[in-house]
Design a protein around this motif. Structure first.
Motif, mmCIF file in Angstrom:
data_model
loop_
_atom_site.group_PDB
_atom_site.id
_atom_site.type_symbol
_atom_site.label_atom_id
_atom_site.label_comp_id
_atom_site.label_asym_id
_atom_site.label_seq_id
_atom_site.Cartn_x
_atom_site.Cartn_y
_atom_site.Cartn_z
ATOM 1 N N ARG A 12 1.066 -1.557 0.167
ATOM 2 C CA ARG A 12 0.278 0.480 -0.091
ATOM 3 C C ARG A 12 0.632 1.492 0.043
ATOM 4 N N CYS A 13 1.882 1.473 0.757
ATOM 5 C CA CYS A 13 2.404 2.511 0.738
ATOM 6 C C CYS A 13 3.506 2.202 0.230
ATOM 7 N N GLY A 14 3.756 1.742 -1.222
ATOM 8 C CA GLY A 14 4.879 2.209 -2.377
ATOM 9 C C GLY A 14 6.611 1.102 -1.030
ATOM 10 N N LEU A 15 6.382 0.571 -0.553
ATOM 11 C CA LEU A 15 7.566 -0.410 0.234
ATOM 12 C C LEU A 15 8.397 -1.461 0.011
ATOM 13 N N GLY B 226 11.617 11.051 1.575
ATOM 14 C CA GLY B 226 10.382 10.243 1.421
ATOM 15 C C GLY B 226 9.666 9.328 1.608
ATOM 16 N N PHE B 227 11.245 8.101 0.975
ATOM 17 C CA PHE B 227 11.093 6.519 1.539
ATOM 18 C C PHE B 227 10.551 6.531 3.342
ATOM 19 N N LEU C 202 7.906 16.636 1.122
ATOM 20 C CA LEU C 202 8.515 15.306 0.544
ATOM 21 C C LEU C 202 8.301 16.499 -1.705
ATOM 22 N N ASP C 203 8.296 15.485 -2.515
ATOM 23 C CA ASP C 203 8.753 15.726 -3.530
ATOM 24 C C ASP C 203 7.303 15.520 -4.561
ATOM 25 N N PRO C 204 6.736 16.136 -5.432
ATOM 26 C CA PRO C 204 5.047 16.555 -5.322
ATOM 27 C C PRO C 204 4.780 15.379 -6.380
ATOM 28 N N ALA C 205 6.305 13.874 -6.468
ATOM 29 C CA ALA C 205 4.973 12.979 -7.621
ATOM 30 C C ALA C 205 4.688 12.282 -6.083
ATOM 31 N N GLN C 206 6.101 12.548 -5.228
ATOM 32 C CA GLN C 206 5.230 11.853 -3.750
ATOM 33 C C GLN C 206 4.305 11.909 -3.351
ATOM 34 N N ASN D 18 -3.008 10.931 -2.465
ATOM 35 C CA ASN D 18 -4.001 9.183 -3.053
ATOM 36 C C ASN D 18 -3.856 8.332 -1.842
ATOM 37 N N LEU D 19 -2.603 7.625 -1.313
ATOM 38 C CA LEU D 19 -3.475 6.950 0.088
ATOM 39 C C LEU D 19 -3.849 7.212 0.863
ATOM 40 N N ILE D 20 -4.037 8.472 1.445
ATOM 41 C CA ILE D 20 -4.680 8.961 2.353
ATOM 42 C C ILE D 20 -6.258 8.734 1.464
ATOM 43 N N ARG D 21 -6.372 9.406 0.903
ATOM 44 C CA ARG D 21 -8.049 8.781 0.003
ATOM 45 C C ARG D 21 -8.453 7.704 0.710
#
Lengths: 247, 319
Positions: B127-130, B144-145, B171-175, B181-184
Protein backbone atom coordinates in the motif's frame (compact mmCIF):
# COMPACT_ATOMS: atom_id res chain seq x y z
CA UNK A 1 4.79 -6.20 25.72
CA UNK A 2 7.76 -5.90 28.06
CA UNK A 3 9.47 -8.70 26.15
CA UNK A 4 8.74 -6.99 22.84
CA UNK A 5 10.24 -3.72 24.03
CA UNK A 6 13.26 -5.48 25.53
CA UNK A 7 13.88 -7.33 22.27
CA UNK A 8 13.60 -4.09 20.31
CA UNK A 9 16.15 -2.53 22.63
CA UNK A 10 18.55 -5.44 22.10
CA UNK A 11 18.00 -5.44 18.36
CA UNK A 12 18.79 -1.73 18.16
CA UNK A 13 21.91 -2.19 20.29
CA UNK A 14 23.22 -5.02 18.15
CA UNK A 15 22.42 -3.14 14.96
CA UNK A 16 25.01 -0.53 15.88
CA UNK A 17 28.66 -1.22 15.07
CA UNK A 18 29.75 0.73 18.15
CA UNK A 19 28.11 -1.89 20.39
CA UNK A 20 30.22 -4.64 18.87
CA UNK A 21 33.32 -2.55 19.24
CA UNK A 22 32.61 -1.89 22.92
CA UNK A 23 31.89 -5.58 23.45
CA UNK A 24 35.19 -6.57 21.88
CA UNK A 25 37.22 -3.93 23.70
CA UNK A 26 35.73 -4.87 27.05
CA UNK A 27 36.38 -8.57 26.61
CA UNK A 28 39.99 -7.64 26.01
CA UNK A 29 40.15 -5.45 29.12
CA UNK A 30 38.48 -8.09 31.32
CA UNK A 31 40.86 -10.73 30.03
CA UNK A 32 43.82 -8.47 30.68
CA UNK A 33 42.79 -7.93 34.30
CA UNK A 34 42.25 -11.62 34.76
CA UNK A 35 45.67 -12.48 33.36
CA UNK A 36 47.38 -9.78 35.41
CA UNK A 37 45.82 -11.09 38.63
CA UNK A 38 46.60 -14.66 37.71
CA UNK A 39 50.19 -13.76 36.93
CA UNK A 40 50.58 -11.97 40.27
CA UNK A 41 49.10 -14.96 42.06
CA UNK A 42 51.46 -17.40 40.36
CA UNK A 43 54.41 -15.25 41.33
CA UNK A 44 53.64 -15.28 45.04
CA UNK A 45 52.25 -18.78 45.09
CA UNK A 46 55.50 -20.42 46.33
CA UNK A 47 55.52 -18.12 49.35
CA UNK A 48 51.80 -18.67 49.96
CA UNK A 49 52.36 -22.40 49.94
CA UNK A 50 54.48 -22.10 53.07
CA UNK A 51 51.81 -20.31 55.12
CA UNK A 52 49.14 -22.27 56.87
CA UNK A 53 45.59 -21.35 55.80
CA UNK A 54 46.86 -19.26 52.90
CA UNK A 55 44.31 -17.44 50.71
CA UNK A 56 43.24 -19.60 47.77
CA UNK A 57 43.18 -18.83 44.10
CA UNK A 58 39.53 -17.74 44.10
CA UNK A 59 40.07 -15.09 46.75
CA UNK A 60 43.33 -13.89 45.24
CA UNK A 61 42.20 -13.80 41.60
CA UNK A 62 38.41 -13.83 41.29
CA UNK A 63 37.50 -11.35 44.00
CA UNK A 64 39.83 -8.57 42.76
CA UNK A 65 38.72 -9.15 39.15
CA UNK A 66 35.09 -8.80 40.18
CA UNK A 67 35.91 -5.71 42.16
CA UNK A 68 37.50 -4.16 39.08
CA UNK A 69 34.52 -5.13 36.92
CA UNK A 70 32.22 -3.47 39.46
CA UNK A 71 34.26 -0.28 39.24
CA UNK A 72 34.33 -0.38 35.43
CA UNK A 73 30.58 -0.92 35.48
CA UNK A 74 30.19 2.46 37.12
CA UNK A 75 31.66 4.09 34.02
CA UNK A 76 30.15 1.68 31.52
CA UNK A 77 26.52 1.69 32.51
CA UNK A 78 25.92 5.40 31.82
CA UNK A 79 27.28 4.88 28.30
CA UNK A 80 24.48 2.42 27.62
CA UNK A 81 21.69 3.92 29.69
CA UNK A 82 22.11 7.38 28.19
CA UNK A 83 20.29 6.46 25.00
CA UNK A 84 17.38 4.66 26.58
CA UNK A 85 14.93 7.53 26.85
CA UNK A 86 16.87 10.68 25.97
CA UNK A 87 17.57 9.37 22.47
CA UNK A 88 13.94 8.36 21.97
CA UNK A 89 12.95 11.82 22.97
CA UNK A 90 15.50 13.50 20.73
CA UNK A 91 14.64 11.47 17.65
CA UNK A 92 10.94 11.82 18.46
CA UNK A 93 10.36 8.08 18.64
CA UNK A 94 8.94 8.49 22.13
CA UNK A 95 5.66 9.55 20.49
CA UNK A 96 5.39 6.04 19.05
CA UNK A 97 5.59 4.49 22.50
CA UNK A 98 3.35 7.08 24.12
CA UNK A 99 0.62 6.66 21.50
CA UNK A 100 0.83 2.86 21.62
CA UNK A 101 -1.41 0.89 23.99
CA UNK A 102 1.27 0.67 26.70
CA UNK A 103 1.57 2.02 30.19
CA UNK A 104 4.63 3.90 31.42
CA UNK A 105 5.43 0.78 33.43
CA UNK A 106 5.66 -1.33 30.29
CA UNK A 107 8.00 1.13 28.63
CA UNK A 108 10.28 1.45 31.64
CA UNK A 109 10.40 -2.26 32.45
CA UNK A 110 10.91 -3.16 28.80
CA UNK A 111 13.89 -0.88 28.49
CA UNK A 112 15.28 -1.95 31.85
CA UNK A 113 15.00 -5.65 31.03
CA UNK A 114 16.50 -5.19 27.59
CA UNK A 115 19.57 -3.41 28.86
CA UNK A 116 19.96 -5.76 31.83
CA UNK A 117 20.10 -8.71 29.44
CA UNK A 118 22.64 -6.89 27.33
CA UNK A 119 24.84 -6.04 30.30
CA UNK A 120 24.69 -9.67 31.42
CA UNK A 121 25.94 -10.72 27.99
CA UNK A 122 28.64 -8.10 28.21
CA UNK A 123 29.92 -9.49 31.50
CA UNK A 124 29.24 -13.15 30.82
CA UNK A 125 32.86 -13.63 29.82
CA UNK A 126 34.14 -12.86 33.32
CA UNK A 127 32.66 -15.83 35.21
CA UNK A 128 33.49 -18.07 32.25
CA UNK A 129 37.13 -16.98 32.45
CA UNK A 130 37.20 -17.52 36.18
CA UNK A 131 35.68 -20.97 35.86
CA UNK A 132 38.62 -21.98 33.67
CA UNK A 133 40.61 -21.95 36.91
CA UNK A 134 38.67 -25.08 37.83
CA UNK A 135 40.67 -26.92 35.19
CA UNK A 136 43.81 -26.62 37.27
CA UNK A 137 42.68 -26.40 40.85
CA UNK A 138 39.77 -26.45 43.25
CA UNK A 139 37.82 -23.22 43.30
CA UNK A 140 35.44 -21.69 45.79
CA UNK A 141 32.10 -21.89 44.01
CA UNK A 142 30.29 -20.08 46.79
CA UNK A 143 32.47 -17.02 46.46
CA UNK A 144 32.07 -16.95 42.69
CA UNK A 145 28.31 -17.27 42.90
CA UNK A 146 27.98 -14.56 45.52
CA UNK A 147 30.07 -12.30 43.30
CA UNK A 148 27.90 -13.07 40.26
CA UNK A 149 24.74 -12.36 42.24
CA UNK A 150 26.22 -9.16 43.67
CA UNK A 151 27.32 -7.96 40.25
CA UNK A 152 23.87 -8.67 38.83
CA UNK A 153 22.18 -6.64 41.56
CA UNK A 154 24.73 -3.86 41.22
CA UNK A 155 24.15 -3.72 37.45
CA UNK A 156 20.39 -3.59 37.93
CA UNK A 157 20.67 -0.69 40.34
CA UNK A 158 23.05 1.22 38.05
CA UNK A 159 20.77 0.70 35.05
CA UNK A 160 17.75 1.91 37.02
CA UNK A 161 19.59 5.05 38.04
CA UNK A 162 20.90 5.65 34.51
CA UNK A 163 17.43 5.11 33.09
CA UNK A 164 16.01 7.72 35.41
CA UNK A 165 18.67 10.29 34.51
CA UNK A 166 18.04 9.51 30.84
CA UNK A 167 14.35 10.22 31.35
CA UNK A 168 15.16 13.69 32.68
CA UNK A 169 16.78 15.06 29.55
CA UNK A 170 16.64 15.22 25.77
CA UNK A 171 20.41 15.01 25.29
CA UNK A 172 21.97 11.55 25.62
CA UNK A 173 25.35 13.09 26.46
CA UNK A 174 23.88 14.96 29.40
CA UNK A 175 22.21 11.75 30.51
CA UNK A 176 25.57 9.94 30.41
CA UNK A 177 27.47 12.64 32.28
CA UNK A 178 24.64 13.03 34.77
CA UNK A 179 24.46 9.34 35.61
CA UNK A 180 28.26 9.10 35.80
CA UNK A 181 28.37 12.10 38.12
CA UNK A 182 25.83 10.55 40.48
CA UNK A 183 27.49 7.13 40.48
CA UNK A 184 31.00 8.51 40.88
CA UNK A 185 29.73 10.88 43.55
CA UNK A 186 28.24 8.01 45.55
CA UNK A 187 31.44 6.04 45.20
CA UNK A 188 33.73 8.92 46.20
CA UNK A 189 31.53 9.79 49.16
CA UNK A 190 31.70 6.16 50.20
CA UNK A 191 35.49 5.79 50.05
CA UNK A 192 35.99 9.28 51.48
CA UNK A 193 33.89 8.71 54.58
CA UNK A 194 36.24 7.55 57.33
CA UNK A 195 33.72 6.65 60.02
CA UNK A 196 32.60 3.04 59.96
CA UNK A 197 28.93 3.93 60.44
CA UNK A 198 28.83 6.91 58.08
CA UNK A 199 25.51 7.19 56.18
CA UNK A 200 27.51 7.50 52.96
CA UNK A 201 28.43 3.85 53.23
CA UNK A 202 24.80 3.01 53.47
CA UNK A 203 23.62 4.79 50.34
CA UNK A 204 26.52 3.76 48.10
CA UNK A 205 25.76 0.71 45.95
CA UNK A 206 29.42 -0.14 45.65
CA UNK A 207 29.88 -0.44 49.40
CA UNK A 208 26.96 -2.88 49.51
CA UNK A 209 28.71 -4.85 46.81
CA UNK A 210 31.75 -5.31 49.06
CA UNK A 211 30.04 -7.98 51.16
CA UNK A 212 29.08 -9.92 48.05
CA UNK A 213 32.64 -9.49 46.85
CA UNK A 214 33.96 -11.02 50.06
CA UNK A 215 31.59 -13.94 49.71
CA UNK A 216 29.10 -12.82 52.34
CA UNK A 217 25.43 -12.95 51.42
CA UNK A 218 23.68 -10.35 53.53
CA UNK A 219 19.94 -10.03 52.95
CA UNK A 220 20.26 -6.38 54.00
CA UNK A 221 22.55 -5.70 51.04
CA UNK A 222 20.28 -7.56 48.66
CA UNK A 223 17.30 -5.61 49.97
CA UNK A 224 19.18 -2.37 49.44
CA UNK A 225 19.78 -3.18 45.78
CA UNK A 226 16.20 -4.23 45.20
CA UNK A 227 14.87 -1.07 46.84
CA UNK A 228 17.36 1.15 45.04
CA UNK A 229 16.39 -0.35 41.69
CA UNK A 230 12.66 -0.24 42.37
CA UNK A 231 12.81 3.35 43.57
CA UNK A 232 14.52 4.60 40.41
CA UNK A 233 12.26 2.55 38.13
CA UNK A 234 9.22 4.06 39.83
CA UNK A 235 10.69 7.53 39.52
CA UNK A 236 11.26 6.90 35.81
CA UNK A 237 7.64 5.78 35.34
CA UNK A 238 6.52 8.90 37.15
CA UNK A 239 8.73 11.01 34.93
CA UNK A 240 7.33 9.43 31.76
CA UNK A 241 3.84 10.07 33.01
CA UNK A 242 4.78 13.69 33.65
CA UNK A 243 5.96 13.77 30.07
CA UNK A 244 2.34 13.44 29.04
CA UNK A 245 1.32 15.95 31.64
CA UNK A 246 3.82 18.72 31.02
CA UNK A 247 4.84 17.99 27.45
CA UNK B 1 -25.40 -6.33 20.68
CA UNK B 2 -23.24 -3.31 20.30
CA UNK B 3 -22.24 -2.19 16.87
CA UNK B 4 -18.58 -3.16 16.27
CA UNK B 5 -18.13 -0.25 13.87
CA UNK B 6 -19.60 2.80 15.52
CA UNK B 7 -20.37 5.66 13.22
CA UNK B 8 -18.44 8.23 15.23
CA UNK B 9 -14.87 7.04 15.67
CA UNK B 10 -13.35 10.00 17.43
CA UNK B 11 -14.94 12.61 19.56
CA UNK B 12 -13.13 15.25 21.54
CA UNK B 13 -15.02 17.57 23.80
CA UNK B 14 -13.87 20.88 25.23
CA UNK B 15 -10.16 20.19 25.22
CA UNK B 16 -8.02 22.81 26.88
CA UNK B 17 -4.33 22.84 27.44
CA UNK B 18 -1.85 25.28 28.87
CA UNK B 19 1.94 25.28 28.89
CA UNK B 20 3.08 27.23 31.91
CA UNK B 21 1.04 30.42 31.94
CA UNK B 22 0.21 30.27 28.28
CA UNK B 23 -3.14 28.89 27.27
CA UNK B 24 -2.36 27.03 24.06
CA UNK B 25 -5.62 25.26 23.31
CA UNK B 26 -8.98 26.83 24.09
CA UNK B 27 -12.03 24.66 24.27
CA UNK B 28 -11.52 22.53 21.18
CA UNK B 29 -14.26 20.07 20.26
CA UNK B 30 -14.00 17.73 17.29
CA UNK B 31 -15.95 14.84 15.90
CA UNK B 32 -14.91 12.41 13.26
CA UNK B 33 -17.06 9.85 11.45
CA UNK B 34 -15.99 6.63 9.83
CA UNK B 35 -14.94 7.15 6.24
CA UNK B 36 -14.22 10.81 6.68
CA UNK B 37 -11.02 12.75 6.10
CA UNK B 38 -10.79 15.82 8.27
CA UNK B 39 -8.21 18.51 7.63
CA UNK B 40 -6.98 20.58 10.51
CA UNK B 41 -5.77 23.76 8.95
CA UNK B 42 -3.80 26.53 10.56
CA UNK B 43 -0.65 28.61 10.58
CA UNK B 44 2.47 27.31 12.25
CA UNK B 45 2.03 27.58 15.98
CA UNK B 46 -1.76 27.58 15.84
CA UNK B 47 -1.92 24.54 18.11
CA UNK B 48 -2.50 21.79 15.54
CA UNK B 49 0.28 19.52 16.75
CA UNK B 50 -0.71 19.99 20.38
CA UNK B 51 -4.30 19.09 19.54
CA UNK B 52 -3.23 15.95 17.69
CA UNK B 53 -0.95 14.98 20.57
CA UNK B 54 -3.90 15.20 22.91
CA UNK B 55 -6.07 13.14 20.57
CA UNK B 56 -3.46 10.37 20.53
CA UNK B 57 -2.74 10.33 24.23
CA UNK B 58 0.81 11.66 23.96
CA UNK B 59 -0.22 14.68 25.95
CA UNK B 60 -2.88 14.90 28.62
CA UNK B 61 -5.41 17.71 28.27
CA UNK B 62 -5.93 19.99 31.25
CA UNK B 63 -9.64 19.47 30.86
CA UNK B 64 -11.94 17.86 28.34
CA UNK B 65 -12.58 14.35 27.14
CA UNK B 66 -11.47 12.25 24.21
CA UNK B 67 -13.36 9.14 23.12
CA UNK B 68 -11.93 6.78 20.54
CA UNK B 69 -14.59 4.43 19.16
CA UNK B 70 -16.58 5.11 22.29
CA UNK B 71 -13.71 4.24 24.67
CA UNK B 72 -12.48 7.03 26.90
CA UNK B 73 -8.84 7.79 26.17
CA UNK B 74 -8.29 9.21 29.63
CA UNK B 75 -9.83 6.38 31.62
CA UNK B 76 -8.95 3.37 29.46
CA UNK B 77 -5.89 4.56 27.56
CA UNK B 78 -4.63 1.11 26.57
CA UNK B 79 -7.89 -0.04 24.96
CA UNK B 80 -8.52 3.29 23.28
CA UNK B 81 -5.00 3.62 21.89
CA UNK B 82 -5.21 0.25 20.17
CA UNK B 83 -7.59 1.94 17.70
CA UNK B 84 -5.23 4.82 16.87
CA UNK B 85 -2.50 5.09 14.28
CA UNK B 86 -0.38 8.19 14.70
CA UNK B 87 2.23 9.76 12.50
CA UNK B 88 3.86 12.67 14.39
CA UNK B 89 5.48 15.61 12.65
CA UNK B 90 8.82 13.80 12.62
CA UNK B 91 8.25 10.15 11.74
CA UNK B 92 9.11 8.08 14.84
CA UNK B 93 11.66 5.82 13.19
CA UNK B 94 14.33 3.66 14.75
CA UNK B 95 16.93 4.48 12.15
CA UNK B 96 19.14 1.48 12.90
CA UNK B 97 16.41 -1.09 12.23
CA UNK B 98 15.38 -2.51 8.87
CA UNK B 99 12.00 -1.51 7.45
CA UNK B 100 10.52 -4.98 8.03
CA UNK B 101 11.79 -5.28 11.59
CA UNK B 102 10.55 -1.83 12.42
CA UNK B 103 7.08 -2.32 10.95
CA UNK B 104 6.69 -5.72 12.63
CA UNK B 105 7.69 -4.14 15.91
CA UNK B 106 5.11 -1.35 15.55
CA UNK B 107 2.40 -3.86 14.61
CA UNK B 108 3.16 -6.05 17.63
CA UNK B 109 3.36 -2.93 19.79
CA UNK B 110 -0.28 -2.21 18.95
CA UNK B 111 -1.22 -5.68 20.12
CA UNK B 112 -1.23 -7.65 16.85
CA UNK B 113 -0.35 -11.32 17.02
CA UNK B 114 2.83 -12.38 15.26
CA UNK B 115 1.11 -14.16 12.36
CA UNK B 116 -1.35 -11.32 11.79
CA UNK B 117 1.51 -8.83 11.91
CA UNK B 118 3.39 -10.65 9.15
CA UNK B 119 0.30 -10.70 7.01
CA UNK B 120 -0.36 -7.01 7.63
CA UNK B 121 3.27 -6.23 6.84
CA UNK B 122 3.03 -7.50 3.27
CA UNK B 123 -0.17 -5.62 2.65
CA UNK B 124 1.03 -2.39 4.19
CA UNK B 125 4.31 -2.44 2.30
CA UNK B 126 2.40 -2.82 -0.92
CA UNK B 127 0.00 0.00 0.00
CA UNK B 128 2.78 2.42 0.88
CA UNK B 129 5.02 1.53 -2.03
CA UNK B 130 7.68 -0.10 0.15
CA UNK B 131 7.85 -3.48 -1.64
CA UNK B 132 11.50 -3.22 -2.54
CA UNK B 133 12.78 -1.68 0.69
CA UNK B 134 11.93 -4.35 3.24
CA UNK B 135 15.48 -5.33 4.12
CA UNK B 136 16.94 -1.84 3.94
CA UNK B 137 18.02 0.03 7.06
CA UNK B 138 15.68 2.95 7.70
CA UNK B 139 18.52 5.41 8.27
CA UNK B 140 19.77 4.85 4.72
CA UNK B 141 16.43 5.64 3.07
CA UNK B 142 15.61 8.97 1.47
CA UNK B 143 13.32 11.45 3.18
CA UNK B 144 10.35 10.45 1.04
CA UNK B 145 10.73 6.77 1.82
CA UNK B 146 11.17 7.49 5.51
CA UNK B 147 7.91 9.40 5.42
CA UNK B 148 6.26 6.38 3.77
CA UNK B 149 7.61 4.12 6.50
CA UNK B 150 6.18 6.61 8.99
CA UNK B 151 2.76 6.35 7.37
CA UNK B 152 3.08 2.57 7.13
CA UNK B 153 3.62 2.28 10.90
CA UNK B 154 0.50 4.37 11.47
CA UNK B 155 -1.74 2.12 9.37
CA UNK B 156 -0.24 -1.36 9.73
CA UNK B 157 -2.56 -2.41 12.55
CA UNK B 158 -5.63 -1.21 10.59
CA UNK B 159 -6.67 1.39 13.13
CA UNK B 160 -10.08 3.03 13.09
CA UNK B 161 -8.62 6.48 13.60
CA UNK B 162 -5.54 7.59 11.70
CA UNK B 163 -3.89 10.78 12.87
CA UNK B 164 -1.35 12.31 10.50
CA UNK B 165 0.60 15.41 11.45
CA UNK B 166 1.69 17.20 8.28
CA UNK B 167 2.06 13.98 6.27
CA UNK B 168 3.38 15.56 3.07
CA UNK B 169 5.95 17.92 4.49
CA UNK B 170 9.33 17.67 2.80
CA UNK B 171 8.18 15.48 -0.09
CA UNK B 172 8.52 16.14 -3.80
CA UNK B 173 5.36 16.77 -5.89
CA UNK B 174 5.14 13.21 -7.23
CA UNK B 175 5.45 11.77 -3.74
CA UNK B 176 2.89 14.24 -2.41
CA UNK B 177 0.42 13.02 -5.04
CA UNK B 178 1.01 9.39 -4.10
CA UNK B 179 0.62 10.07 -0.41
CA UNK B 180 -2.57 12.02 -1.01
CA UNK B 181 -4.02 9.16 -3.01
CA UNK B 182 -3.11 6.84 -0.18
CA UNK B 183 -4.81 9.09 2.36
CA UNK B 184 -7.96 9.20 0.26
CA UNK B 185 -7.89 5.42 0.09
CA UNK B 186 -7.44 5.16 3.85
CA UNK B 187 -10.38 7.49 4.30
CA UNK B 188 -12.67 4.85 2.77
CA UNK B 189 -12.30 2.36 5.59
CA UNK B 190 -11.15 4.43 8.56
CA UNK B 191 -11.33 8.00 9.70
CA UNK B 192 -8.37 10.18 9.00
CA UNK B 193 -7.48 13.45 10.65
CA UNK B 194 -4.54 15.34 9.21
CA UNK B 195 -3.01 18.65 10.03
CA UNK B 196 -1.55 20.88 7.40
CA UNK B 197 -0.83 24.44 6.52
CA UNK B 198 -1.20 23.70 2.82
CA UNK B 199 -4.60 24.66 1.51
CA UNK B 200 -4.24 22.60 -1.63
CA UNK B 201 -4.01 19.53 0.58
CA UNK B 202 -7.37 20.26 2.14
CA UNK B 203 -8.88 20.94 -1.29
CA UNK B 204 -7.53 17.68 -2.66
CA UNK B 205 -8.00 15.14 0.07
CA UNK B 206 -10.28 16.36 2.82
CA UNK B 207 -14.02 15.97 3.12
CA UNK B 208 -14.21 18.43 5.92
CA UNK B 209 -12.02 21.16 7.27
CA UNK B 210 -11.52 22.80 10.63
CA UNK B 211 -9.52 25.99 10.72
CA UNK B 212 -7.48 26.62 13.80
CA UNK B 213 -5.97 29.85 15.00
CA UNK B 214 -4.42 30.73 18.33
CA UNK B 215 -5.60 27.44 19.78
CA UNK B 216 -9.24 27.84 18.81
CA UNK B 217 -11.29 26.27 16.07
CA UNK B 218 -12.62 29.26 14.21
CA UNK B 219 -14.32 27.65 11.23
CA UNK B 220 -15.56 24.22 10.37
CA UNK B 221 -17.36 23.02 7.27
CA UNK B 222 -17.09 20.68 4.33
CA UNK B 223 -14.22 21.66 2.14
CA UNK B 224 -16.52 21.99 -0.92
CA UNK B 225 -18.65 24.42 1.05
CA UNK B 226 -15.63 26.31 2.07
CA UNK B 227 -14.58 26.87 -1.52
CA UNK B 228 -18.02 28.28 -2.29
CA UNK B 229 -17.75 30.47 0.72
CA UNK B 230 -14.59 31.86 -0.75
CA UNK B 231 -16.03 32.72 -4.15
CA UNK B 232 -14.98 36.18 -5.23
CA UNK B 233 -16.48 37.94 -8.20
CA UNK B 234 -13.80 39.76 -10.07
CA UNK B 235 -10.96 39.57 -12.51
CA UNK B 236 -7.50 40.83 -13.13
CA UNK B 237 -7.08 42.98 -16.21
CA UNK B 238 -4.01 44.41 -17.79
CA UNK B 239 -4.31 47.46 -20.02
CA UNK B 240 -1.39 48.65 -22.09
CA UNK B 241 -2.72 52.19 -22.03
CA UNK B 242 -4.61 52.47 -18.73
CA UNK B 243 -7.00 55.29 -17.88
CA UNK B 244 -6.96 56.93 -14.43
CA UNK B 245 -8.24 54.72 -11.64
CA UNK B 246 -11.40 56.81 -11.23
CA UNK B 247 -12.49 56.06 -14.81
CA UNK B 248 -12.46 52.34 -14.06
CA UNK B 249 -14.22 52.79 -10.74
CA UNK B 250 -16.96 54.74 -12.52
CA UNK B 251 -18.06 51.79 -14.66
CA UNK B 252 -21.44 50.47 -13.52
CA UNK B 253 -21.25 47.18 -11.64
CA UNK B 254 -17.65 47.58 -10.50
CA UNK B 255 -17.42 47.82 -6.76
CA UNK B 256 -13.69 48.08 -6.24
CA UNK B 257 -10.56 48.54 -8.28
CA UNK B 258 -7.06 48.05 -7.01
CA UNK B 259 -3.98 48.92 -9.00
CA UNK B 260 -1.45 46.09 -8.84
CA UNK B 261 1.24 47.41 -11.21
CA UNK B 262 1.33 50.28 -13.70
CA UNK B 263 -0.78 48.29 -16.16
CA UNK B 264 -2.50 45.67 -14.00
CA UNK B 265 -5.68 46.07 -11.99
CA UNK B 266 -7.70 43.86 -9.76
CA UNK B 267 -11.37 44.54 -10.40
CA UNK B 268 -14.08 43.37 -8.02
CA UNK B 269 -17.76 43.47 -8.95
CA UNK B 270 -21.08 42.43 -7.55
CA UNK B 271 -21.79 38.76 -8.22
CA UNK B 272 -25.12 39.41 -9.94
CA UNK B 273 -23.84 42.13 -12.26
CA UNK B 274 -20.84 41.21 -14.40
CA UNK B 275 -19.39 44.35 -16.08
CA UNK B 276 -17.12 42.36 -18.42
CA UNK B 277 -19.03 43.40 -21.58
CA UNK B 278 -19.10 47.07 -20.62
CA UNK B 279 -15.42 46.98 -19.81
CA UNK B 280 -14.55 45.42 -23.16
CA UNK B 281 -16.50 47.94 -25.19
CA UNK B 282 -15.18 50.90 -23.18
CA UNK B 283 -11.65 49.65 -23.69
CA UNK B 284 -12.34 49.49 -27.44
CA UNK B 285 -13.78 53.02 -27.49
CA UNK B 286 -11.03 54.73 -25.50
CA UNK B 287 -8.10 52.73 -26.80
CA UNK B 288 -7.05 51.27 -23.39
CA UNK B 289 -5.61 48.29 -25.27
CA UNK B 290 -6.87 45.42 -23.13
CA UNK B 291 -4.27 42.65 -23.13
CA UNK B 292 -5.53 40.23 -20.57
CA UNK B 293 -8.64 39.50 -18.56
CA UNK B 294 -8.41 36.67 -16.04
CA UNK B 295 -11.27 35.78 -13.71
CA UNK B 296 -10.15 35.62 -10.07
CA UNK B 297 -9.70 32.04 -8.88
CA UNK B 298 -11.31 31.60 -5.53
CA UNK B 299 -9.03 29.38 -3.47
CA UNK B 300 -9.05 28.22 0.07
CA UNK B 301 -6.20 30.61 0.49
CA UNK B 302 -8.60 33.53 0.21
CA UNK B 303 -11.08 31.97 2.58
CA UNK B 304 -8.40 31.15 5.04
CA UNK B 305 -6.93 34.63 5.02
CA UNK B 306 -10.36 36.18 5.20
CA UNK B 307 -11.52 34.08 8.12
CA UNK B 308 -8.32 34.43 10.08
CA UNK B 309 -8.24 38.18 9.40
CA UNK B 310 -11.81 38.57 10.56
CA UNK B 311 -10.93 36.68 13.70
CA UNK B 312 -7.93 38.91 14.38
CA UNK B 313 -10.01 42.04 13.75
CA UNK B 314 -12.70 40.85 16.14
CA UNK B 315 -10.11 40.09 18.78
CA UNK B 316 -8.66 43.58 18.26
CA UNK B 317 -12.04 45.21 18.71
CA UNK B 318 -12.72 43.25 21.83
CA UNK B 319 -9.59 44.69 23.33
Amino acid sequence: MIRLLALRELRSLFAMPSTWFVLAALQFIFAWFFLARLDAFLEIQPQLAQIANAPGVTVSVAAPVYNTVALLLMMLTPMFTMRLIAEERRSQTLALLLSAPLSSGHIVLGKFTGLLIFMCMLMAGVPLMLYTLALGTDIDHGLLLSNILGLLLLTASYIALGLYVSALTTQPVIAAIGALAVLAGLWLADIGAAAEDSPWHFISPLSHFQNFNNGMLDSGDAAFFVLFTAAFLLLTMKRLHNNRRYG
Amino acid sequence: MSNPHPEITLSARNLTRRFGNQQVIHDVSLELKRGEVLGLLGHNGAGKTTTLQMLTGCLLPDSGEVDICGISLLHHPAQAKAHIGYLPETPPLYRELSVDDYLLFTARLRGMKSAAAHEALAQTRQRCGLESTGKKIIGTLSRGFQQRVGIAQAIIHRPDVIVLDEPTVGLDPAQIREIRNLIRELGDSSSVILSTHLLSEVENVCDRVEIMQHGKLIYGDTSAHMQQHGNVSGFIISLRNPPPLSALEGITGISHVEQLTATQFRVLHKPEDNPKGTLLSLSEQHGWQLEQLTPLQATLEDVFVRITDAETAMAGEAK
